[in-house]
Design a protein around this motif. Structure first.
Motif: not given
Length: 713
Positions: A539-550, A594-600, A648-654
């Motif tokens: 179970q992983m928390g992210l933010v939808k493109n339209s806003g809102g944590a899911v 959402e809808g982006n198959t380039l970021v895996n 929000n952006t799926a950016t990985r921060i080190e």
């Protein structure tokens, strides 16, 4: 449910009344049982008394005296002394397994227990620890004996219980940032069958994080706690332990430092712009009552454990800089938290006694929590405000059993099973308002779990074998399943959304083997563990493109690693503590946008999963002719780098690799009747990345140093 409550209570009370007599009994509380025997801690994590070296699981145990010497004043400090554990956004991360949902509908992945009572909300888990007998940390899923939300592991905090001796102790500490810590305890027997203990703590320091705009510094501390407990011997075979505790905390709230400064770790990393003209604050009150009845029935020990806790949390804190240059793509927030929480739990266990080949434990468990929350989330750069009025509830019922059978005097097999039924609900309203206007748009929240074809019940299990290689060395292998309940996202099932309303339970099957024991005349204790997890529906928390944590389910992750830890008494005055861990925790196929198959994320590390960690500590005592001693300690911890995800952006921060050095030097009078000690913690002054939210991080504590003194008689 009332029938179950009444039956359990009546059984326990009936046993107590049946066995009441004026006979004097020896103390049999869990704190007393979990003491130190022949220099080794006795643990009760597996529901029976065992020396640490004889427990066939990956477990670390730290005594209360050791915690005090290491500067551990709350559970969040455990990450500095215990391998493969970190503080996460919603409780604790163990071996890379963590929860990201800190809301009222979310559950931690690590079960946190205070004197056997499960503490559901992460806000309560970080409060002060004082008058502690020991802390036990079980790494890996504990699906049978603990069950609820223990996919990562279990942290047990066991306080000191009343004893039949008159005892008084106290300590005081002063350090930089005007740090003041006071601890005190009084224990006294009332008569041959009744003893009372009262302990308290006070902790204060100025803020670690100053602001640019004249507000008081953030990341401060100002709290106190008190706990009173009674131990009654109800005849020769029954004891009743009752405790009540209260704690409050008033601070200026945590700093949320803009991500660029938090990562840079430069001279500006601790500076913070706050909301102009608005004072931030965090106010927390919590109280609880615990009762534990233990009765020796001859063939078995009956334990009834009940707890009730209630808390209030009020907070106003900024996320990122306010004001900040207006940019709708640079998020910031002025958040007000308002939460009332209460929980009650009951557990009934029957555990075999005696020296026969079959050892067993069976039990039943009930848990219920209710939360009312009404937060207000203002997003200045986005130009809108969200406010809520929500009621959430969660209930769990479980039955469990575990048996261990000796095939031969040196070989034992274990099997266990647990059935759990979880229910959750949350109803209320969200209000969307445009800043600077009177417009407000309500929307319903109505979530009930189980639902969407997802079951709310689960069977978890354990199978294991252990063998005595020598009388002092044990080898073991366990296969264990773990489970964390599923749930629902914001809104209602009827809402149109690209994200599923329901998310599935996360499950782990753990395969773990190890060898542990004592050698060199019991001078060296060691534990070597290897493990592999088949981890599904993380179970992983992210933010939808339209806003809102899911919360989304990651289909699969792989976790494997090796841990080595122990201690070595080199001589009468020298002791070395050591731990080292290798962790390889990675995602399977997962597309976070959402809808982006380039970021895996496939092949990337799970959050907060450093590949290498290690710690070595040296304690050196110099014994004096007066009977006193001079004692010094030095400890060095190393961690390789690890990643944190921007939801929000799926950016990985080190977070860069780091070291941490802690030292103490002090004089201890004969029999440790009093002491005075100087200390330094985090000498590198490295503030690590904490919880991430809205392009900002909390930070861990900076360098601290000072003196402490204490006494006992």
């Amino acid at each position: 449910m009332k029938v179950i409550h009444s039956t359990v209570s009546a059984l326990a009370l009936g046993v107590a009344l049946f066995q009441i007599s004026p006979a004097v009994a020896q103390e049999s509380s869990e704190a007393a049982e979990g003491s130190v025997s022949d220099g080794e801690i006795i643990v009760t994590a597996l529901r029976r008394d065992q020396a640490l070296s004889k427990a066939p699981v990956a477990i670390a145990a730290v005594s209360g005296d050791k915690l005090l010497a290491e500067g551990v004043t709350s559970a969040k400090d455990l990450q500095n002394v215990v391998p493969n554990i970190q503080v996460g956004p919603a409780g604790f991360s163990i071996r890379g397994v963590a929860s990201t949902d800190f809301t009222e509908k979310g559950d931690p992945s690590t079960a946190f227990n205070l004197d056997g009572i499960y503490i559901a909300r992460p806000t309560e888990q970080s409060l002060a620890m004082y008058d502690v007998s020991r802390v036990e940390v079980l790494r890996g899923p504990q699906g049978t004996l603990y069950g609820r939300n223990a996919t990562a592991g279990v942290i047990n905090v066991i306080s000191n219980h009343p004893s039949d001796a008159v005892e008084v102790s106290g300590s005081a500490e002063y350090g930089n940032y005007n740090t003041v810590r006071l601890n005190g305890m009084v224990n006294t027997p009332i008569n041959d069958s009744l003893a009372v203990r009262v302990a308290g703590t006070y902790n204060y320091h100025d803020g670690f994080t100053p602001t640019h705009d004249g507000h008081d510094a953030l990341d401060d501390q100002d709290d106190f706690g008190i706990r009173g407990s009674v131990l009654a011997h109800l005849g020769s075979a029954t004891t009743l332990y009752v405790s009540a505790d209260y704690e409050q905390s008033y601070t200026n709230a945590q700093a949320r430092v803009a991500v660029d400064r938090a990562i840079a770790q430069n001279d500006d990393h601790s500076l913070r712009y706050q909301n102009p003209g608005v004072d931030t604050y965090s106010k927390f009150h919590v109280a609880g009552v615990t009762a534990e009845l233990n009765s020796d029935l001859g063939f078995a020990k009956l334990t009834y454990l009940a707890g009730y806790r209630k808390s209030k949390w009020r907070e106003r804190a900024s996320r990122n800089d306010i004001p900040a240059p207006f940019d709708p793509f640079t998020p910031n927030g002025d958040f007000i938290s308002y939460q009332n929480h209460e929980q009650d739990s009951q557990e009934l266990r029957l555990a075999s006694q005696g020296s026969g080949p079959l050892q067993w434990v069976v039990g039943a468990y009930y848990f219920h929590e209710k939360t009312y929350t009404a937060p207000i989330l203002n997003f200045p750069n986005f130009g809108f405000t969200l406010s809520y009025d929500l009621n959430a509830s969660a209930k769990t019922m479980a039955g469990f059993g575990q048996v261990t059978y000796s095939l031969t005097p040196g070989v034992r097999v274990t099997g266990g099973i647990r059935y759990t039924d979880d229910k959750k609900s949350r109803v209320g309203t969200q209000y969307f308002g445009l800043n600077g206007t009177d417009l407000s748009f309500p929307s319903d929240y109505s979530g009930h779990y189980p639902g969407g074809g997802i079951s709310g019940s689960k069977v978890t299990w354990k199978g294991g074998v252990e063998a005595d290689i020598t009388p002092d060395v044990l080898a073991y292998f366990n296969a264990t399943s773990g489970y964390k309940a599923g749930g629902f996202n914001d809104g209602t099932p009827a809402d149109v959304s690209p994200v599923p309303f329901y998310y599935r339970p996360e499950t782990i099957i753990s395969y773990e083997g190890g060898i542990k024991g004592t050698v060199l005349g019991r001078a060296l204790y060691f534990s070597l563990t290897g493990f592999y997890y088949d981890y599904k529906d993380l179970q992983m928390g992210l933010v939808k493109n339209s806003g809102g944590a899911v919360t989304l389910n990651v289909p699969k992750a792989d976790v494997k690693g090796i841990e080595f830890e122990g201690n070595w008494r080199v001589g009468s005055g020298t002791k070395i503590d050591f731990s080292a861990a290798y962790l390889d925790a990675t995602f399977g196929d997962f597309f976070p946008l959402e809808g982006n198959t380039l970021v895996n994320f496939n092949g990337q590390e799970l959050d907060r999963s450093p590949k290498f960690t290690g710690r070595v500590g040296l304690t050196q005592d110099f014994f004096l002719s007066s009977g006193g001693r001079i004692s010094g300690t030095a400890a060095l911890k190393y961690s390789s780098s690890y990643l944190v995800t921007d939801g929000n952006t799926a950016t990985r921060i080190e977070q860069d690799s780091y070291t941490r050095t802690d030292v103490t030097l002090g004089y201890f009078a004969p029999d440790d009747r009093w002491y005075i000690q100087a200390f330094g913690r985090n000498l590198e002054n490295k503030r690590l990345l904490g919880v991430f939210e809205l392009a900002s991080f909390t930070l861990t504590d900076p360098r601290q140093y000072g003196v402490r003194a204490g006494f006992k008689f």
